[in-house]
Enzyme design. Sequence first.
Site, mmCIF file in Angstrom:
data_model
loop_
_atom_site.group_PDB
_atom_site.id
_atom_site.type_symbol
_atom_site.label_atom_id
_atom_site.label_comp_id
_atom_site.label_asym_id
_atom_site.label_seq_id
_atom_site.Cartn_x
_atom_site.Cartn_y
_atom_site.Cartn_z
ATOM 1 N N ALA A 89 0.849 -1.176 0.000
ATOM 2 C CA ALA A 89 0.000 0.000 0.000
ATOM 3 C C ALA A 89 0.894 1.239 0.000
ATOM 4 O O ALA A 89 2.047 1.186 0.439
ATOM 5 C CB ALA A 89 -0.911 -0.016 1.226
ATOM 6 N N GLY B 175 0.712 -5.071 1.098
ATOM 7 C CA GLY B 175 -0.504 -5.198 0.295
ATOM 8 C C GLY B 175 -0.234 -5.827 -1.060
ATOM 9 O O GLY B 175 -1.128 -6.440 -1.653
ATOM 10 N N GLU C 147 -0.392 -9.411 -0.391
ATOM 11 C CA GLU C 147 -1.779 -9.773 -0.076
ATOM 12 C C GLU C 147 -2.657 -9.817 -1.324
ATOM 13 O O GLU C 147 -3.523 -10.674 -1.453
ATOM 14 C CB GLU C 147 -2.350 -8.763 0.934
ATOM 15 C CG GLU C 147 -1.698 -8.913 2.305
ATOM 16 C CD GLU C 147 -2.093 -7.800 3.270
ATOM 17 O OE1 GLU C 147 -1.993 -6.616 2.871
ATOM 18 O OE2 GLU C 147 -2.504 -8.110 4.392
ATOM 19 N N GLU D 253 5.044 -4.879 7.059
ATOM 20 C CA GLU D 253 4.264 -3.874 7.805
ATOM 21 C C GLU D 253 4.810 -3.654 9.210
ATOM 22 O O GLU D 253 4.716 -2.562 9.765
ATOM 23 C CB GLU D 253 2.786 -4.301 7.896
ATOM 24 C CG GLU D 253 2.012 -4.182 6.592
ATOM 25 C CD GLU D 253 2.037 -5.461 5.766
ATOM 26 O OE1 GLU D 253 2.957 -6.276 5.946
ATOM 27 O OE2 GLU D 253 1.138 -5.623 4.930
HETATM 28 N N1 DAK Z 1 4.577 3.257 -0.735
HETATM 29 C C1 DAK Z 1 4.949 4.420 -1.316
HETATM 30 N N2 DAK Z 1 6.088 4.566 -2.044
HETATM 31 C C2 DAK Z 1 6.886 3.501 -2.160
HETATM 32 C C3 DAK Z 1 6.576 2.251 -1.572
HETATM 33 C C4 DAK Z 1 5.341 2.156 -0.833
HETATM 34 N N3 DAK Z 1 4.909 1.024 -0.286
HETATM 35 N N4 DAK Z 1 7.565 1.383 -1.867
HETATM 36 C C5 DAK Z 1 8.455 2.064 -2.611
HETATM 37 N N5 DAK Z 1 8.051 3.328 -2.785
HETATM 38 C C6 DAK Z 1 8.724 4.387 -3.538
HETATM 39 C C7 DAK Z 1 9.911 4.938 -2.763
HETATM 40 O O1 DAK Z 1 9.476 5.887 -1.819
HETATM 41 C C8 DAK Z 1 10.734 5.536 -3.885
HETATM 42 O O2 DAK Z 1 10.150 6.758 -4.242
HETATM 43 P P1 DAK Z 1 11.083 8.092 -4.377
HETATM 44 O O3 DAK Z 1 11.787 8.237 -3.079
HETATM 45 O O4 DAK Z 1 12.026 7.768 -5.533
HETATM 46 O O5 DAK Z 1 10.119 9.183 -4.677
HETATM 47 C C9 DAK Z 1 10.500 4.566 -5.034
HETATM 48 O O6 DAK Z 1 9.279 3.857 -4.726
HETATM 49 C C10 DAK Z 1 11.598 3.538 -5.174
HETATM 50 O O7 DAK Z 1 11.749 2.914 -3.921
HETATM 51 P P2 DAK Z 1 13.201 2.777 -3.221
HETATM 52 O O8 DAK Z 1 14.084 3.893 -3.579
HETATM 53 O O9 DAK Z 1 12.944 2.528 -1.784
HETATM 54 O O10 DAK Z 1 13.729 1.451 -3.940
HETATM 55 P P3 DAK Z 1 14.739 0.372 -3.368
HETATM 56 O O11 DAK Z 1 15.030 -0.510 -4.533
HETATM 57 O O12 DAK Z 1 15.875 1.026 -2.655
HETATM 58 O O13 DAK Z 1 13.910 -0.439 -2.258
HETATM 59 C C11 DAK Z 1 11.976 -1.622 -1.413
HETATM 60 C C12 DAK Z 1 12.842 -1.219 -2.647
HETATM 61 C C13 DAK Z 1 10.732 -2.344 -1.916
HETATM 62 C C14 DAK Z 1 12.797 -2.565 -0.518
HETATM 63 C C15 DAK Z 1 11.605 -0.341 -0.605
HETATM 64 O O14 DAK Z 1 11.043 0.612 -1.506
HETATM 65 C C16 DAK Z 1 10.601 -0.598 0.476
HETATM 66 O O15 DAK Z 1 10.931 -1.096 1.560
HETATM 67 N N6 DAK Z 1 9.318 -0.211 0.246
HETATM 68 C C17 DAK Z 1 8.285 -0.303 1.244
HETATM 69 C C18 DAK Z 1 7.791 -1.724 1.370
HETATM 70 C C19 DAK Z 1 6.713 -1.838 2.446
HETATM 71 O O16 DAK Z 1 6.932 -1.482 3.623
HETATM 72 N N7 DAK Z 1 5.526 -2.307 2.059
HETATM 73 C C20 DAK Z 1 4.395 -2.450 2.979
HETATM 74 C C21 DAK Z 1 3.579 -1.155 2.978
HETATM 75 S S1 DAK Z 1 2.243 -1.217 4.161
HETATM 76 C C22 DAK Z 1 -5.380 -1.881 4.359
HETATM 77 C C23 DAK Z 1 -4.988 -3.053 3.761
HETATM 78 C C24 DAK Z 1 -3.675 -3.271 3.458
HETATM 79 C C25 DAK Z 1 -2.727 -2.339 3.738
HETATM 80 C C26 DAK Z 1 -3.105 -1.175 4.327
HETATM 81 C C27 DAK Z 1 -4.427 -0.954 4.630
HETATM 82 N N8 DAK Z 1 -6.748 -1.673 4.686
HETATM 83 C C28 DAK Z 1 -7.714 -2.748 4.594
HETATM 84 C C29 DAK Z 1 -7.228 -0.416 5.048
HETATM 85 C C30 DAK Z 1 -1.332 -2.612 3.399
HETATM 86 C C31 DAK Z 1 -0.297 -1.977 3.970
HETATM 87 C C32 DAK Z 1 1.036 -2.049 3.353
HETATM 88 O O17 DAK Z 1 1.237 -2.647 2.331
#
Ligand code: DAK
Length: 258
Positions: free
Chosen positions: A66, A109, A112, A132
Site C-alpha cells: 500500500a 498489500g 496480499e 508492515e
Molecule cells: N509506498 C509508497 N512509495 C513507495 C513504496 C510504498 N509502499 N515502496 C516504494 N516506494 C517508492 C519509494 O518511496 C521511492 O520513491 P522516491 O523516493 O524515488 O520518490 C521509489 O518507490 C523507489 O523505492 P526505493 O528507492 O525505496 O527502492 P529500493 O530498490 O531502494 O527499495 C523496497 C525497494 C521495496 C525494498 C523499498 O522501496 C521498500 O521497503 N518499500 C516499502 C515496502 C513496504 O513497507 N511495504 C508495505 C507497505 S504497508 C489496508 C490493507 C492493506 C494495507 C493497508 C491498509 N486496509 C484494509 C485499510 C497494506 C499496507 C502495506 O502494504
Amino acid sequence: MSYEYILVDRPADGVGRVRLNRPQALNALNSPLMDEVNEAMLAFNDDATIGAMILTGDDKAFAAGADIKEMDGKSQIDMLMTDSLVDRFDFAALTKPVIAAVSGYALGGGCEIALACDMIVASATALFGQPEINLGIIPGAGGTQRLTRALGKALAMEIILTDRKLSAEEALRYGLVNRVAPLDEYMDAAISIAQKAARRSQVAVSLAKDAVNKAYETTLAEGLAYERRNFLVAFGSDDKVEGMRAFIEKRRPQWTNR
Ligand code: DAK
C-alpha cells in the site's frame, strides 16, 4: 476506457490482463490505482469474451505494498471509513479465475493482493513479504489469514513478525505459487495457464473456482455438501451436455457458457 495507474490489454484469446503501472513508486497501491484495478477486473469479469484474468506489475515490482505516503496522512477513522471490498482484494467474488503474474517485490498489500488471486506464477526474481511490522502496523488485507492458511503458523509468524522474505523458489517449495519461471518466461507461463482455463466452459470453471475457494471457509462436511450442489448446477448446464457429447463423438466441445 483509459486509466492513469494501470494498463489493460488482452494478451491472448479469452485472456484479460491488468498491469499495475506506477513504476516510479514500485507500483505502490494508492487508492485511485486500486479503484482502477477493481473497475477493470469487474469489466473483464462481465465480458463474455474473457475467460480468465491476469493481474501483474512489471519485472521489478509486482507491488511494494500500500502507498505509505498516502497512508502517512490518514487517521484511524479515515482508514475505517474508506475500508471497502477494494481494500480487501475480494477476487474470490469474481466468477472468472484470476492469475497473479509476480516479478520482483510483492510486499505488504502487494503480497496480499497476489494471495487473493486464484493462482500465482512467479518470476525467479519474485520476493514475497509482509514488512508492515517495520512501520508499526500489521497486515490488513488478508496477510495474517491467507499466509497462515497457505504456509502454516510457524512460517507465517516468522514472515509477519520478523519481516522474513520468501524467494520465488521458497514460495514454490511451500506451495504459495503454482510455478516459477525465468524472468523472460513468467508472463508467457501465466498467459498459458490463463488460456487453459479460458478455453474451458466458463460455467464449469466458475463453479469449480467457487467450490475450491469454499474449502477455506467451511468444515469438510459443509464443503463437501457445497461441492455437491455446485456439481449438480454444472450437471444441469448446456455445457455438460455438449462436453459429454463431444467426448463420445471424439471432437472438441463447443462451449456456449450456458
Ligand atoms: N509506498 C509508497 N512509495 C513507495 C513504496 C510504498 N509502499 N515502496 C516504494 N516506494 C517508492 C519509494 O518511496 C521511492 O520513491 P522516491 O523516493 O524515488 O520518490 C521509489 O518507490 C523507489 O523505492 P526505493 O528507492 O525505496 O527502492 P529500493 O530498490 O531502494 O527499495 C523496497 C525497494 C521495496 C525494498 C523499498 O522501496 C521498500 O521497503 N518499500 C516499502 C515496502 C513496504 O513497507 N511495504 C508495505 C507497505 S504497508 C489496508 C490493507 C492493506 C494495507 C493497508 C491498509 N486496509 C484494509 C485499510 C497494506 C499496507 C502495506 O502494504
